[in-house]
Scaffold this active site. Structure first.
Site, short mmCIF file in Angstrom:
data_model
loop_
_atom_site.label_atom_id
_atom_site.label_comp_id
_atom_site.label_asym_id
_atom_site.label_seq_id
_atom_site.Cartn_x
_atom_site.Cartn_y
_atom_site.Cartn_z
N HIS A 137 0.80 -1.23 0.06
CA HIS A 137 -0.06 0.05 0.00
C HIS A 137 0.94 1.40 0.05
O HIS A 137 0.65 2.22 -0.87
CB HIS A 137 -0.99 -0.18 1.08
CG HIS A 137 -1.75 1.17 1.37
ND1 HIS A 137 -2.46 1.88 0.39
CD2 HIS A 137 -1.50 2.16 2.34
CE1 HIS A 137 -2.97 2.96 1.03
NE2 HIS A 137 -2.36 3.31 1.94
N HIS A 145 3.67 6.71 5.40
CA HIS A 145 2.64 7.62 5.83
C HIS A 145 1.75 6.82 7.08
O HIS A 145 0.90 7.24 7.80
CB HIS A 145 1.71 8.16 4.77
CG HIS A 145 0.81 6.97 4.08
ND1 HIS A 145 1.12 6.11 3.14
CD2 HIS A 145 -0.42 6.72 4.44
CE1 HIS A 145 0.16 5.26 2.86
NE2 HIS A 145 -1.09 5.45 3.48
N ASP A 146 1.82 5.52 7.14
CA ASP A 146 1.07 4.66 7.95
C ASP A 146 1.76 4.13 8.97
O ASP A 146 1.26 3.13 10.16
CB ASP A 146 0.36 3.48 7.16
CG ASP A 146 -0.98 3.85 6.56
OD1 ASP A 146 -1.68 4.78 7.05
OD2 ASP A 146 -1.32 3.25 5.53
N GLU A 191 0.61 5.36 12.80
CA GLU A 191 -0.83 4.94 12.82
C GLU A 191 -0.86 3.25 13.04
O GLU A 191 -1.76 2.90 13.95
CB GLU A 191 -1.43 5.49 11.74
CG GLU A 191 -3.15 5.68 11.88
CD GLU A 191 -3.72 6.22 10.69
OE1 GLU A 191 -3.38 7.27 10.48
OE2 GLU A 191 -4.71 5.41 10.25
N ASP A 192 -0.20 2.79 12.62
CA ASP A 192 -0.30 1.32 12.28
C ASP A 192 0.76 0.43 12.92
O ASP A 192 0.66 -0.65 13.14
CB ASP A 192 -0.67 0.95 10.80
CG ASP A 192 -1.89 1.33 10.46
OD1 ASP A 192 -2.83 1.85 11.33
OD2 ASP A 192 -2.17 1.56 9.34
N ASP A 205 -3.30 8.60 -1.24
CA ASP A 205 -3.70 7.36 -0.30
C ASP A 205 -5.17 7.25 -0.55
O ASP A 205 -5.54 5.89 -0.68
CB ASP A 205 -3.57 8.07 1.24
CG ASP A 205 -3.74 6.95 2.15
OD1 ASP A 205 -3.51 5.87 1.89
OD2 ASP A 205 -4.33 7.21 3.27
#
Ligand code: ZN
Length: 177
Positions: free
Chosen positions: A32, A58-59, A62-63, A119
């Site tokens: 992704h 970018h994630d 967050e993840d 995204d």
């Protein structure tokens, strides 16, 4: 190519290593962020090294267990700030996070808007092509409507990336019509 791009790719691949996308096809998560960076380069013609590194990362906050401080240390304040701009607050519920993205979209920096837009395009395409098995058609429809609202709230960002999003969204909506 800026060395930060490859450092970011390696860093993100390691952090997301045990994660899979929700599409049910056992797709590694790192596909992704790679898709988002590729979208920015191939459709958007973006060459800003901080934007491309932030797209790959970018994630991660967050993840994964990555912290903003760690990103700043590894990639500099510019990249860390861009990732922070597109990171949801995980103390909020999913509904609150979705609303916040929509409300705050117009306030984001132009570079963060590029990442957000790419995204959303990639997520809309993924959900169209490989819907998560547990998602009902209504849930997909609601996701596509929300993604459309977030992108509309971004305002003018980049003509070619906006056009590509519009095409992905139109196809997505056909798939749940
Ligand atoms: Zn993403």
């Amino acid at each position: 190519m800026d060395e930060r791009f490859f450092k970011a790719l390696q860093f993100a691949a390691r952090r997301h290593t045990s994660q899979r996308r929700k599409g049910g096809k056992d797709v590694p998560y790192i596909n992704h962020p790679i898709d988002v960076a590729t979208q920015l380069v191939t459709v958007g013609g973006i060459s800003d090294p901080a934007v491309l590194a932030a797209a790959l990362l970018h994630d991660t906050v967050e993840d994964t267990d990555t912290t903003p401080q760690e990103l700043e240390h590894e990639f500099g304040a510019d990249v860390a700030a861009l990732v922070a701009e597109v990171t949801d607050d995980d103390s909020l519920t999913s509904a609150e996070r979705k609303l916040k993205q929509e409300v705050e979209a117009p306030t984001k920096s132009p570079r963060a808007k590029l990442i957000r837009l790419a995204d959303k395009t990639c997520n809309v395409r993924d959900i169209t092509n490989h819907p998560p098995p547990s998602w009902s058609i209504e849930r997909r429809r609601a996701y596509f409507d929300w993604a459309g609202r977030v992108v509309a709230a971004l305002g003018r960002v980049h003509p070619a990336l906006e056009k590509d999003f519009a095409e992905a969204l139109a196809r997505a909506k056909q798939s749940v019509a």
